[in-house]
Design a protein around this motif. Sequence first.
Motif, PDB file in Angstrom:
ATOM      1  N   ARG A  12       3.919 -12.180   5.424  1.00 46.89           N
ATOM      2  CA  ARG A  12       3.386 -12.600   4.131  1.00 46.89           C
ATOM      3  C   ARG A  12       4.488 -12.921   3.127  1.00 46.89           C
ATOM      4  NH1 ARG A  12       0.704  -8.708   1.366  1.00 46.89           N
ATOM      5  NH2 ARG A  12       1.734  -7.078   2.570  1.00 46.89           N
ATOM      6  N   ARG A  13       4.210 -13.893   2.279  1.00 47.18           N
ATOM      7  CA  ARG A  13       5.134 -14.291   1.221  1.00 47.18           C
ATOM      8  C   ARG A  13       4.584 -13.946  -0.162  1.00 47.18           C
ATOM      9  NH1 ARG A  13      10.451 -16.000   2.296  1.00 47.18           N
ATOM     10  NH2 ARG A  13      10.504 -16.742   4.445  1.00 47.18           N
ATOM     11  N   ILE A  14       3.319 -13.539  -0.242  1.00 43.31           N
ATOM     12  CA  ILE A  14       2.716 -13.108  -1.498  1.00 43.31           C
ATOM     13  C   ILE A  14       2.338 -11.637  -1.365  1.00 43.31           C
ATOM     14  CG2 ILE A  14       0.834 -13.423  -3.137  1.00 43.31           C
ATOM     15  CD1 ILE A  14       0.682 -16.317  -2.390  1.00 43.31           C
ATOM     16  N   HIS A  15       2.781 -10.836  -2.323  1.00 45.65           N
ATOM     17  CA  HIS A  15       2.571  -9.392  -2.267  1.00 45.65           C
ATOM     18  C   HIS A  15       1.970  -8.896  -3.570  1.00 45.65           C
ATOM     19  CE1 HIS A  15       5.337  -9.221   1.266  1.00 45.65           C
ATOM     20  NE2 HIS A  15       5.957 -10.179   0.615  1.00 45.65           N
ATOM     21  N   SER A  16       1.118  -7.887  -3.476  1.00 47.14           N
ATOM     22  CA  SER A  16       0.617  -7.216  -4.662  1.00 47.14           C
ATOM     23  C   SER A  16       1.647  -6.194  -5.121  1.00 47.14           C
ATOM     24  CB  SER A  16      -0.713  -6.519  -4.373  1.00 47.14           C
ATOM     25  OG  SER A  16      -1.751  -7.457  -4.171  1.00 47.14           O
ATOM     26  N   VAL A  17       1.953  -6.214  -6.404  1.00 49.19           N
ATOM     27  CA  VAL A  17       2.885  -5.238  -6.971  1.00 49.19           C
ATOM     28  C   VAL A  17       2.104  -4.020  -7.452  1.00 49.19           C
ATOM     29  CG1 VAL A  17       4.550  -4.809  -8.807  1.00 49.19           C
ATOM     30  CG2 VAL A  17       4.562  -6.994  -7.590  1.00 49.19           C
ATOM     31  N   HIS A  18       1.040  -4.253  -8.189  1.00 51.03           N
ATOM     32  CA  HIS A  18       0.054  -3.219  -8.484  1.00 51.03           C
ATOM     33  C   HIS A  18      -1.276  -3.930  -8.667  1.00 51.03           C
ATOM     34  CE1 HIS A  18      -0.186  -3.937 -12.906  1.00 51.03           C
ATOM     35  NE2 HIS A  18       1.089  -4.234 -12.786  1.00 51.03           N
ATOM     36  N   ARG A  19      -2.259  -3.231  -9.172  1.00 51.80           N
ATOM     37  CA  ARG A  19      -3.624  -3.768  -9.158  1.00 51.80           C
ATOM     38  C   ARG A  19      -3.766  -5.084  -9.911  1.00 51.80           C
ATOM     39  NH1 ARG A  19      -8.324   0.404 -10.429  1.00 51.80           N
ATOM     40  NH2 ARG A  19      -7.413   1.233  -8.508  1.00 51.80           N
ATOM     41  N   HIS A  20      -2.955  -5.261 -10.958  1.00 52.02           N
ATOM     42  CA  HIS A  20      -3.149  -6.408 -11.839  1.00 52.02           C
ATOM     43  C   HIS A  20      -2.031  -7.444 -11.759  1.00 52.02           C
ATOM     44  CE1 HIS A  20      -6.483  -4.238 -13.651  1.00 52.02           C
ATOM     45  NE2 HIS A  20      -5.683  -3.197 -13.811  1.00 52.02           N
ATOM     46  N   SER A  21      -1.133  -7.344 -10.815  1.00 47.86           N
ATOM     47  CA  SER A  21      -0.052  -8.326 -10.724  1.00 47.86           C
ATOM     48  C   SER A  21       0.409  -8.480  -9.285  1.00 47.86           C
ATOM     49  CB  SER A  21       1.143  -7.928 -11.610  1.00 47.86           C
ATOM     50  OG  SER A  21       1.769  -6.768 -11.108  1.00 47.86           O
TER      51      SER A  21
ATOM     52  N   ARG B   2      10.946  -2.593  -5.079  1.00 44.10           N
ATOM     53  CA  ARG B   2      11.484  -2.135  -6.358  1.00 44.10           C
ATOM     54  C   ARG B   2      10.461  -2.347  -7.479  1.00 44.10           C
ATOM     55  NH1 ARG B   2      16.266   0.378  -8.349  1.00 44.10           N
ATOM     56  NH2 ARG B   2      16.113   0.242 -10.621  1.00 44.10           N
ATOM     57  N   ALA B   3       9.788  -3.496  -7.456  1.00 38.74           N
ATOM     58  CA  ALA B   3       8.780  -3.772  -8.472  1.00 38.74           C
ATOM     59  C   ALA B   3       7.635  -2.760  -8.396  1.00 38.74           C
ATOM     60  CB  ALA B   3       8.250  -5.192  -8.309  1.00 38.74           C
TER      61      ALA B   3
ATOM     62  N   THR C 211       4.837   1.984 -10.618  1.00 40.82           N
ATOM     63  CA  THR C 211       4.350   3.353 -10.428  1.00 40.82           C
ATOM     64  C   THR C 211       4.966   4.308 -11.440  1.00 40.82           C
ATOM     65  OG1 THR C 211       4.035   2.947  -8.053  1.00 40.82           O
ATOM     66  CG2 THR C 211       4.155   5.246  -8.778  1.00 40.82           C
ATOM     67  N   ASN C 212       6.282   4.170 -11.673  1.00 40.46           N
ATOM     68  CA  ASN C 212       6.959   5.042 -12.630  1.00 40.46           C
ATOM     69  C   ASN C 212       6.408   4.853 -14.044  1.00 40.46           C
ATOM     70  OD1 ASN C 212       8.583   6.070 -10.623  1.00 40.46           O
ATOM     71  ND2 ASN C 212      10.296   4.684 -11.041  1.00 40.46           N
ATOM     72  N   TYR C 213       6.177   3.597 -14.416  1.00 45.49           N
ATOM     73  CA  TYR C 213       5.629   3.322 -15.752  1.00 45.49           C
ATOM     74  C   TYR C 213       4.237   3.937 -15.897  1.00 45.49           C
ATOM     75  CZ  TYR C 213       4.578   0.662 -20.007  1.00 45.49           C
ATOM     76  OH  TYR C 213       4.260   0.303 -21.298  1.00 45.49           O
ATOM     77  N   GLN C 214       3.427   3.798 -14.882  1.00 43.78           N
ATOM     78  CA  GLN C 214       2.075   4.348 -14.915  1.00 43.78           C
ATOM     79  C   GLN C 214       2.109   5.865 -15.069  1.00 43.78           C
ATOM     80  OE1 GLN C 214      -1.038   2.461 -14.175  1.00 43.78           O
ATOM     81  NE2 GLN C 214      -2.095   4.326 -14.833  1.00 43.78           N
ATOM     82  N   SER C 215       3.008   6.524 -14.342  1.00 43.30           N
ATOM     83  CA  SER C 215       3.070   7.985 -14.401  1.00 43.30           C
ATOM     84  C   SER C 215       3.581   8.489 -15.746  1.00 43.30           C
ATOM     85  CB  SER C 215       3.965   8.515 -13.275  1.00 43.30           C
ATOM     86  OG  SER C 215       5.307   8.077 -13.432  1.00 43.30           O
ATOM     87  N   VAL C 216       4.455   7.722 -16.406  1.00 54.28           N
ATOM     88  CA  VAL C 216       5.023   8.148 -17.685  1.00 54.28           C
ATOM     89  C   VAL C 216       4.100   7.834 -18.849  1.00 54.28           C
ATOM     90  CG1 VAL C 216       6.918   7.783 -19.322  1.00 54.28           C
ATOM     91  CG2 VAL C 216       7.407   7.988 -16.874  1.00 54.28           C
ATOM     92  N   TYR C 217       3.558   6.601 -18.876  1.00 52.92           N
ATOM     93  CA  TYR C 217       2.785   6.142 -20.033  1.00 52.92           C
ATOM     94  C   TYR C 217       1.276   6.172 -19.826  1.00 52.92           C
ATOM     95  CZ  TYR C 217       7.349   4.530 -21.583  1.00 52.92           C
ATOM     96  OH  TYR C 217       8.663   4.467 -21.953  1.00 52.92           O
TER      97      TYR C 217
ATOM     98  N   GLU D 177      -0.708   4.084 -18.292  1.00 52.21           N
ATOM     99  CA  GLU D 177      -1.384   2.783 -18.301  1.00 52.21           C
ATOM    100  C   GLU D 177      -0.601   1.808 -17.435  1.00 52.21           C
ATOM    101  OE1 GLU D 177      -1.483   1.401 -22.299  1.00 52.21           O
ATOM    102  OE2 GLU D 177       0.643   0.900 -22.353  1.00 52.21           O
ATOM    103  N   PRO D 178      -1.245   0.725 -16.969  1.00 58.88           N
ATOM    104  CA  PRO D 178      -0.528  -0.252 -16.131  1.00 58.88           C
ATOM    105  C   PRO D 178       0.634  -0.877 -16.888  1.00 58.88           C
ATOM    106  CG  PRO D 178      -2.900  -0.568 -15.967  1.00 58.88           C
ATOM    107  CD  PRO D 178      -2.680   0.398 -17.083  1.00 58.88           C
ATOM    108  N   ILE D 179       1.694  -1.159 -16.187  1.00 58.93           N
ATOM    109  CA  ILE D 179       2.877  -1.737 -16.803  1.00 58.93           C
ATOM    110  C   ILE D 179       2.593  -3.159 -17.277  1.00 58.93           C
ATOM    111  CG2 ILE D 179       3.761  -2.540 -14.567  1.00 58.93           C
ATOM    112  CD1 ILE D 179       6.591  -2.000 -15.610  1.00 58.93           C
ATOM    113  N   PRO D 180       2.976  -3.521 -18.508  1.00 60.68           N
ATOM    114  CA  PRO D 180       2.833  -4.915 -18.951  1.00 60.68           C
ATOM    115  C   PRO D 180       3.665  -5.842 -18.068  1.00 60.68           C
ATOM    116  CG  PRO D 180       3.248  -3.454 -20.816  1.00 60.68           C
ATOM    117  CD  PRO D 180       3.475  -2.642 -19.579  1.00 60.68           C
TER     118      PRO D 180
END
Length: 212
Positions: free
Chosen positions: A65-74, A91-92, A97-103, A105-108
């Motif tokens: 695959r050349r298209i990957h999901s990074v998280h639910r919304h991107s 890495r993305a 995941t780190n942003y979600q655990s700290v804040y 909410e999903p990362i912008p």
Amino acid sequence: MSSIGTGYDLSVTTFSPDGRVFQIEYAAKAVDKSGTVIGIKCKDGIVMGVEKLIASKMMLPCSNRRIHSVHRHSGMAVAGLAADGRQIVARAKSEATNYQSVYGEPIPVKELAERVASYVHLCTLYWWLRPFGCGKILGGYDRDGPQLYIWLNRLASPIIYKVHDEAKDKAFELEMSWVCDESKQQHQKVPDDLLEEAKAAATTALEEMDAD
């Protein structure tokens, strides 16, 4: 592409006598030899399409695959070296995941793009690293709406079919994903029925252009 002298292409921090950095040129060449990757931003979402070259007839359809999901919304589309692309996607995903655990909410999408860009840039600063031989398109949907960063359906598919170079002597698959209102703002593969419809529309459009 050959270097001017011995050793000038062994490090990303080494300049040739005429000011060239061959490691960067090698990375760009890997992207040039890959299939076309495009992203289209619409008022209600993002569509990404990939001309996935089939290197061997023994490869299963829809593999590599050349298209990957990074998280639910991107999601991220990759051109160039597939292994390098998977490392950047990993890495993305970690950053998301780190942003979600700290804040909580999903990362912008903009924040994710900046973090990934910093990581990619890091590999051009130190001699013991090499630049990633791939180009990336990041698309997503956040509180600011659809976002597209570069480091349908019927619009994307004719472009890929048109730019496919028959001289490459390789078949290709059309791989497409979207994140939009229709997909409830989640990154998903374009449904098979719409993908087949897009392929048919692309073939028809090319036939009409050839007739003209």
